[in-house]
Design a protein around this motif. Structure first.
Motif, PDB file in Angstrom:
ATOM      1  N   LYS A  67       1.209  -3.636 -13.815  1.00 39.68           N
ATOM      2  CA  LYS A  67       1.633  -2.488 -13.018  1.00 39.68           C
ATOM      3  C   LYS A  67       1.286  -2.698 -11.554  1.00 39.68           C
ATOM      4  O   LYS A  67       0.438  -3.506 -11.195  1.00 39.68           O
ATOM      5  CB  LYS A  67       0.952  -1.218 -13.546  1.00 39.68           C
ATOM      6  N   CYS A  68       1.971  -1.941 -10.711  1.00 35.93           N
ATOM      7  CA  CYS A  68       1.703  -2.011  -9.283  1.00 35.93           C
ATOM      8  C   CYS A  68       0.275  -1.540  -8.990  1.00 35.93           C
ATOM      9  O   CYS A  68      -0.269  -0.686  -9.703  1.00 35.93           O
ATOM     10  CB  CYS A  68       2.695  -1.145  -8.504  1.00 35.93           C
ATOM     11  N   ARG A  75       6.196   4.155  -3.118  1.00 36.91           N
ATOM     12  CA  ARG A  75       6.900   2.932  -2.775  1.00 36.91           C
ATOM     13  C   ARG A  75       6.082   2.024  -1.856  1.00 36.91           C
ATOM     14  O   ARG A  75       6.461   0.880  -1.619  1.00 36.91           O
ATOM     15  CB  ARG A  75       8.251   3.240  -2.151  1.00 36.91           C
ATOM     16  N   PHE A  76       4.978   2.516  -1.335  1.00 35.46           N
ATOM     17  CA  PHE A  76       4.092   1.691  -0.513  1.00 35.46           C
ATOM     18  C   PHE A  76       3.014   0.991  -1.352  1.00 35.46           C
ATOM     19  O   PHE A  76       2.162   0.313  -0.787  1.00 35.46           O
ATOM     20  CB  PHE A  76       3.412   2.538   0.558  1.00 35.46           C
ATOM     21  N   SER A  77       3.040   1.155  -2.667  1.00 30.14           N
ATOM     22  CA  SER A  77       2.035   0.506  -3.515  1.00 30.14           C
ATOM     23  C   SER A  77       2.218  -1.005  -3.502  1.00 30.14           C
ATOM     24  O   SER A  77       3.297  -1.524  -3.209  1.00 30.14           O
ATOM     25  CB  SER A  77       2.136   1.032  -4.949  1.00 30.14           C
ATOM     26  N   PHE A  78       1.125  -1.726  -3.816  1.00 32.07           N
ATOM     27  CA  PHE A  78       1.114  -3.178  -3.710  1.00 32.07           C
ATOM     28  C   PHE A  78       1.659  -3.837  -4.977  1.00 32.07           C
ATOM     29  O   PHE A  78       1.645  -3.248  -6.066  1.00 32.07           O
ATOM     30  CB  PHE A  78      -0.303  -3.679  -3.446  1.00 32.07           C
ATOM     31  N   GLU A  83       0.998 -11.572  -8.874  1.00 27.08           N
ATOM     32  CA  GLU A  83       2.001 -12.115  -7.960  1.00 27.08           C
ATOM     33  C   GLU A  83       1.463 -12.256  -6.548  1.00 27.08           C
ATOM     34  O   GLU A  83       1.714 -13.256  -5.876  1.00 27.08           O
ATOM     35  CB  GLU A  83       3.248 -11.224  -7.937  1.00 27.08           C
ATOM     36  N   ASN A  84       0.743 -11.257  -6.073  1.00 24.07           N
ATOM     37  CA  ASN A  84       0.194 -11.303  -4.714  1.00 24.07           C
ATOM     38  C   ASN A  84      -1.239 -10.784  -4.748  1.00 24.07           C
ATOM     39  O   ASN A  84      -1.468  -9.579  -4.643  1.00 24.07           O
ATOM     40  CB  ASN A  84       1.043 -10.469  -3.758  1.00 24.07           C
ATOM     41  N   SER A  91       6.969 -11.885  -3.010  1.00 25.83           N
ATOM     42  CA  SER A  91       7.463 -13.063  -2.300  1.00 25.83           C
ATOM     43  C   SER A  91       8.941 -12.917  -1.953  1.00 25.83           C
ATOM     44  O   SER A  91       9.397 -13.392  -0.905  1.00 25.83           O
ATOM     45  CB  SER A  91       7.244 -14.315  -3.151  1.00 25.83           C
ATOM     46  N   SER A  92       9.702 -12.238  -2.799  1.00 23.97           N
ATOM     47  CA  SER A  92      11.124 -12.048  -2.510  1.00 23.97           C
ATOM     48  C   SER A  92      11.328 -11.152  -1.291  1.00 23.97           C
ATOM     49  O   SER A  92      12.230 -11.382  -0.476  1.00 23.97           O
ATOM     50  CB  SER A  92      11.837 -11.452  -3.722  1.00 23.97           C
ATOM     51  N   THR A  93      10.480 -10.142  -1.153  1.00 24.53           N
ATOM     52  CA  THR A  93      10.563  -9.273   0.028  1.00 24.53           C
ATOM     53  C   THR A  93      10.204 -10.038   1.288  1.00 24.53           C
ATOM     54  O   THR A  93      10.876  -9.933   2.316  1.00 24.53           O
ATOM     55  CB  THR A  93       9.623  -8.063  -0.133  1.00 24.53           C
TER      56      THR A  93
END
Length: 290
Positions: A67-68, A75-78, A83-84, A91-93
């Motif tokens: 989960k984020c 929508r500002f959650s990491f 992944e990061n 990475s796609s963003t």
């Protein structure tokens, strides 16, 4: 007598006015505040918020089962730490927003990815130099951020201290403090998910650019207008400053030329330096570098 009293009183008032005006100017200078660094901070925070808004982890997190992070931010959650791990967008963003990626630079001719928005010549050159060196060694992952340009500012501070060595009082303390800061930050760069090649490239570029752009004239040359006519004027810069300027200019031009030629020809720098990958990541029992 009355006229003399009036004149003396007027002269006194003029003197008080002149003194008061000088005092106000001095007070104004005393309360001057720096604005450049806060502008950099605000700009970096604004760019980060824009990237997180575009990322929108709750909507686009379909490739990971985790989960984020910090979902209460909406929508500002990491992105998930898998992944990061540095708490940021996917990475796609980052790739969509112009992240440095070897395949797009070389095969898709998107050389603009080597340059991001920078303020100041040294900041710009350092970011560019860090991007070039990073692209030569890192081919299987993307890289993003302004750390290369920031390391360039550290390199410029180092070269500014060296080229203007005679005007400083606490030379040893300033040099030791700067070296400690640089060593600690480069040591952090051997951790995974940190692009230390961008740090090294930015530092070297900033160091060379500092020798070119930051030498200070000698005091005698600055005060030449106040000297008597028969006094021999000193040269604007010292001999070693001219030597450092020339050598740095040659190395900077040669470094950019060779680096760009190698990069655009698709040369893998790891094949020419088999141990250099340890400069960016050192594998241990706790983490891997691939």
């Amino acid at each position: 007598m009355a006229r003399e009293d009036l004149e003396s009183r007027a002269a006194k008032n003029r003197g008080e006015t002149s003194y008061s005006s000088a005092y106000v100017i001095e007070e104004t200078d005393a309360y001057w505040t720096s604005w450049l660094i806060p502008v950099f901070v605000v700009a970096n925070v604004a760019v980060f918020l824009v990237s997180m808004y575009i990322n929108n982890c709750p909507k686009h997190n379909y490739r990971f089962h985790d989960k984020c992070v910090a979902r209460f931010l909406g929508r500002f959650s990491f992105q998930p730490l898998g992944e990061n791990p540095l708490l940021g967008p996917s990475s796609s963003t980052l790739e969509k927003l112009g992240a440095l990626e070897w395949n797009r630079v070389v095969h898709e001719h998107q050389q603009w990815r080597l340059i991001t928005f920078r303020v100041g010549i040294i900041y710009l050159l350092s970011g560019f130099g860090g991007s070039v060196l990073s692209s030569l060694f890192i081919r299987n992952s993307i890289s993003v951020g302004a750390s290369g340009a920031l390391f360039g500012l550290l390199g410029a501070m180092f070269s500014e201290l060296i080229t203007n060595w005679t005007i400083y009082t606490n030379k040893a303390a300033a040099l030791l403090t700067l070296l400690v800061i640089v060593i600690i930050n480069l040591a952090i760069g051997i951790l995974p998910h940190v692009d230390n090649f961008a740090h090294i490239g930015g530092f070297l570029t900033g160091c060379l650019a500092g020798f070119i752009l930051l030498p200070r004239p000698q005091f005698g040359w600055i005060e030449r207008r106040n000297l008597p006519a028969d006094v021999r004027l000193k040269s604007k810069y010292k001999a070693y400053q001219y030597v450092l300027w020339l050598i740095s200019l040659i190395l900077l031009i040669a470094g950019f030329t060779v680096g760009l030629v190698m990069l655009l020809r698709g040369v893998n720098a790891n094949e020419h330096c088999h141990w250099c990958h340890y400069l960016s990541c050192v594998p241990t029992d706790r983490w891997r570098c691939d």
